[in-house]
Motif scaffolding. Structure first.
Motif, PDB file in Angstrom:
ATOM      1  N   GLY A  66      -6.272   0.643 -15.034  1.00  0.00           N
ATOM      2  CA  GLY A  66      -5.134   0.969 -14.424  1.00  0.00           C
ATOM      3  C   GLY A  66      -4.062   0.139 -14.832  1.00  0.00           C
ATOM      4  O   GLY A  66      -4.065  -0.588 -15.660  1.00  0.00           O
ATOM      5  N   GLU A  67      -2.701   0.522 -14.487  1.00  0.00           N
ATOM      6  CA  GLU A  67      -1.510   0.079 -15.069  1.00  0.00           C
ATOM      7  C   GLU A  67      -1.459  -1.392 -14.493  1.00  0.00           C
ATOM      8  O   GLU A  67      -0.910  -2.268 -15.362  1.00  0.00           O
ATOM      9  N   THR A  70      -3.812  -4.859  -9.369  1.00  0.00           N
ATOM     10  CA  THR A  70      -3.742  -4.450  -7.931  1.00  0.00           C
ATOM     11  C   THR A  70      -4.197  -2.818  -7.840  1.00  0.00           C
ATOM     12  O   THR A  70      -4.622  -2.528  -6.824  1.00  0.00           O
ATOM     13  N   GLN A  71      -3.731  -2.065  -8.973  1.00  0.00           N
ATOM     14  CA  GLN A  71      -4.029  -0.678  -8.990  1.00  0.00           C
ATOM     15  C   GLN A  71      -5.544  -0.452  -8.779  1.00  0.00           C
ATOM     16  O   GLN A  71      -6.035   0.273  -8.220  1.00  0.00           O
ATOM     17  N   SER A  72      -6.417  -1.275  -9.903  1.00  0.00           N
ATOM     18  CA  SER A  72      -7.781  -1.279  -9.696  1.00  0.00           C
ATOM     19  C   SER A  72      -8.426  -1.463  -8.398  1.00  0.00           C
ATOM     20  O   SER A  72      -9.549  -1.068  -7.936  1.00  0.00           O
ATOM     21  N   CYS A 151       5.111  -0.398  -9.376  1.00  0.00           N
ATOM     22  CA  CYS A 151       5.302  -1.775  -9.200  1.00  0.00           C
ATOM     23  C   CYS A 151       5.714  -2.333 -10.415  1.00  0.00           C
ATOM     24  O   CYS A 151       4.625  -2.995 -11.093  1.00  0.00           O
ATOM     25  N   GLU A 175      -0.768   9.730 -12.842  1.00  0.00           N
ATOM     26  CA  GLU A 175       0.091   8.468 -12.590  1.00  0.00           C
ATOM     27  C   GLU A 175       0.467   8.495 -11.175  1.00  0.00           C
ATOM     28  O   GLU A 175       0.332   7.492 -10.584  1.00  0.00           O
ATOM     29  N   ARG A 178      -2.028   7.666  -8.432  1.00  0.00           N
ATOM     30  CA  ARG A 178      -2.456   6.086  -8.524  1.00  0.00           C
ATOM     31  C   ARG A 178      -1.149   5.276  -7.789  1.00  0.00           C
ATOM     32  O   ARG A 178      -1.539   4.394  -7.148  1.00  0.00           O
ATOM     33  N   TRP A 179       0.051   5.571  -8.131  1.00  0.00           N
ATOM     34  CA  TRP A 179       1.232   4.733  -7.625  1.00  0.00           C
ATOM     35  C   TRP A 179       1.252   5.095  -6.051  1.00  0.00           C
ATOM     36  O   TRP A 179       1.836   4.088  -5.354  1.00  0.00           O
ATOM     37  N   HIS A 182      -1.332   3.030  -4.582  1.00  0.00           N
ATOM     38  CA  HIS A 182      -0.874   1.582  -4.717  1.00  0.00           C
ATOM     39  C   HIS A 182       0.289   1.283  -3.703  1.00  0.00           C
ATOM     40  O   HIS A 182       0.262   0.018  -3.161  1.00  0.00           O
ATOM     41  N   TYR A 186       0.226  -1.899  -1.528  1.00  0.00           N
ATOM     42  CA  TYR A 186       0.840  -3.114  -1.938  1.00  0.00           C
ATOM     43  C   TYR A 186       2.461  -3.322  -1.904  1.00  0.00           C
ATOM     44  O   TYR A 186       3.269  -4.116  -2.227  1.00  0.00           O
TER      45      TYR A 186
END
Length: 577
Positions: A66-67, A70-72, A151, A175, A178-179, A182, A186
């Protein structure tokens, strides 16, 4: 520019209105089928897989990527929620062993589960888009750039920048997915967009309810050799570790009613003072919808978003429902609540993971006072590993523990720093009280030796005429000492296996610490100028470089008694700073 601009935001002037960004009424981009989960496979390739493929190819995947780290973590928690629900548990250790040993049957259960809830995983859907509100809007019909949920980028945490120019405001749909995930986990606190129909909105603004749930904890999880190993190691049976939850009520967001602008359980005629619902268990918290979000875009890219307040989760005493964090006793929270209260133990970017080992290992925490509550509570995952070993389902291997978190700044309204660290520990440390205490004592001995080294540096500085108000000399040499000890401890602690000679391992560690801090002490004294060698009186006591070195050597003999065959030195005398 919208009325709810937050620190670190990049709201665009003249942002397209909703009617210009609607994809239409047809469902689009299903997370079960489309590739969006970033992974590194055993062939060393980075690629994106679907939810279904993540499970079916779990033996061929080394890790989630991941980017950001925290994303993972957010992705892992999502996969665990699916696996928990697909396997109806696990209810106890034996059930977990069945899930592990009959992986083919487990995959069939996952397939059936994903098929059943397939319609809840559309990223765009007219009625129930994944973790979004389909008709979310602001009073002015604003739509903002994706920087509202990303993030990184200018104004949030520039050292993490992976996106520039137009990529800060638009994204591919993988993308964006995933965000989106996230952001729920977070996202920063502070003012957000005010959703129409939300009674909490004042003047078009949604005032802060806290960060995403994962941002409130110091996330800790186990990392296996493959994704399958990782999933199984983190798939705990709540009852087996004392969490005592109602498994049937512990539901992920896609098994609950579709999200609306209101917090779950609220009604349109409720006022803003209504209580929020309470988390039901780890699966609930793995996908906790902290925000109300709506993505906009074309078939090619996500181009806009609304990010409003969602469900609030408070952190006090959530060890009964959250498995992936250690806990610290809080005196202020205890006084306020009138009962013993623990808060999640967040990670400190300035402190290596191994220095907080006491919080990870069961049976090692000290009480805050004689007869009082423990200072720390380990994560439920640590108790789970101990349970697996005790029941013979886990051998005395080495396990990787990963700590990931975010440090927020400015009232938690901006991202400051990502914290990511790992340590490899023998399984025996989680189940053997004596070995666990050896590891914790080793950390304690190292910290006391570094403190003695810091006192030496401070005394030398005072002898040279330095200010007694400055901690600079102590801080500088302590940073160097911990940097030197870091790799040494990481090499030493895996040797604390069930067959290890604890006394010999303790002596080995004390010798290592003594060697490192003594070398740095010699450097401090060698660098001392003539004034420090002559000395002076400071704080009512005379000191010079020679006396400072004498005090240091005496102190390290006391805190590292097993470094020399002669054992402990005599009673302690005064040592100045």
């Amino acid at each position: 520019m919208g009325a709810d601009v937050r620190p670190g935001d990049r709201t665009e002037r003249g942002a397209p209105r909703m009617s210009e960004q609607l994809l239409g009424a047809e469902p689009f981009f299903n997370l079960v089928d489309e590739g969006w989960v970033p992974v590194l496979d055993t062939a060393g390739r980075s690629r994106e897989v679907s939810l279904r493929e993540a499970f079916h190819q779990a033996d061929e995947i080394v890790t989630l990527t991941g980017e950001l780290p925290t994303q993972s973590v957010a992705l892992l928690r999502l996969l665990l929620a699916v696996l928990h629900r697909a396997t109806d548990g696990p209810r106890q250790v034996g059930h977990w062993a069945d899930v592990r040993d009959d992986w083919g049957g487990t995959l069939e259960a996952v397939d059936g589960y994903l098929d059943h809830f397939h319609d809840r995983f559309w990223l765009q859907h007219p009625e129930q888009p994944f973790m979004q509100v389909p008709d979310l809007r602001t009073a002015k019909d604003e739509v903002f750039g994706l920087s509202r949920i990303v993030c990184d980028g200018p104004g949030t945490s520039t050292f993490l920048t992976t996106r520039v120019g137009a990529d800060l405001d638009t994204a591919t749909w993988p993308e964006a997915a995933r965000w989106l995930l996230h952001a729920h986990a977070y996202d920063v606190s502070g003012i957000h967009s005010g959703g129409v129909g939300d009674p909490r909105v004042k003047g078009g603004k949604g005032y802060g309810i806290g960060t995403g749930w994962a941002g409130q904890i110091g996330a800790i999880h186990l990392v296996g050799e493959t994704l399958r190993d990782t999933l199984l190691l983190n798939l705990l049976a709540p009852d087996a570790v004392g969490m005592q939850i109602d498994v049937d009520a512990d539901l992920p967001v896609w098994e609950r009613a579709p999200l609306t602008v209101l917090p779950e359980g609220w009604h349109p005629d409720d006022d803003s003072g209504r209580s929020y619902r309470q988390p039901t268990g780890p699966v609930d918290l793995y996908t906790w919808p902290t925000r109300r979000i709506r993505l906009f875009g074309t078939r090619e890219r996500a181009t806009g978003v609304i990010n409003a307040q969602g469900d609030r989760a408070t952190p006090q005493n959530r060890f009964t429902v959250e498995s992936m964090t250690a806990w610290r006793y809080s005196e202020p929270q205890t006084k306020a609540a009138g009962q013993v209260t623990y808060m999640p133990l967040k990670h400190d970017a300035a402190r290596s993971f191994w220095r907080g080992l006491e919080a990870l290992l069961p049976h090692t925490s000290r009480p805050v006072k004689p007869g009082g509550p423990d200072r720390r509570r380990p994560p439920a995952l640590a108790a789970w590993v101990a349970e697996l070993r005790t029941d013979g389902h886990l051998d005395d291997r080495l396990l990787r523990w990963r700590a990931v978190g975010i440090e927020y700044g400015s009232n938690e309204s901006v991202f400051d720093e990502i914290v990511a660290d790992e340590i490899v520990l023998p399984v025996a440390l989680l189940a053997d009280r004596v070995l666990a205490q050896e590891a914790v004592d080793a950390v304690d001995a190292a910290e006391k030796a570094v403190y003695a080294l810091g006192s030496l540096a401070q005394n030398v500085a005072l002898a040279a005429g330095g200010s007694p108000e400055s901690d600079g000399p102590r801080e500088q040499v302590s940073v160097r000492a911990y940097a030197a000890l870091d790799q040494e401890f990481r090499r030493w602690v895996p040797t604390l296996t069930a067959s290890a000679d604890a006394a010999e391992r303790r002596a080995s560690w004390h010798r290592t610490v003594l060697r490192l801090v003594s070398s740095l002490a010699d450097e401090v004294v060698d660098a001392a100028g003539p004034a420090a060698l002559v000395g002076r009186t400071s704080g009512g006591q005379f000191r010079d470089a020679g006396l400072a070195l004498h005090w240091f050597r005496k102190r390290v003999r006391e805190v590292l008694p097993h470094a020399r065959p002669t054992g402990r030195s005599g009673p302690e005398t005064e040592e100045a700073a």
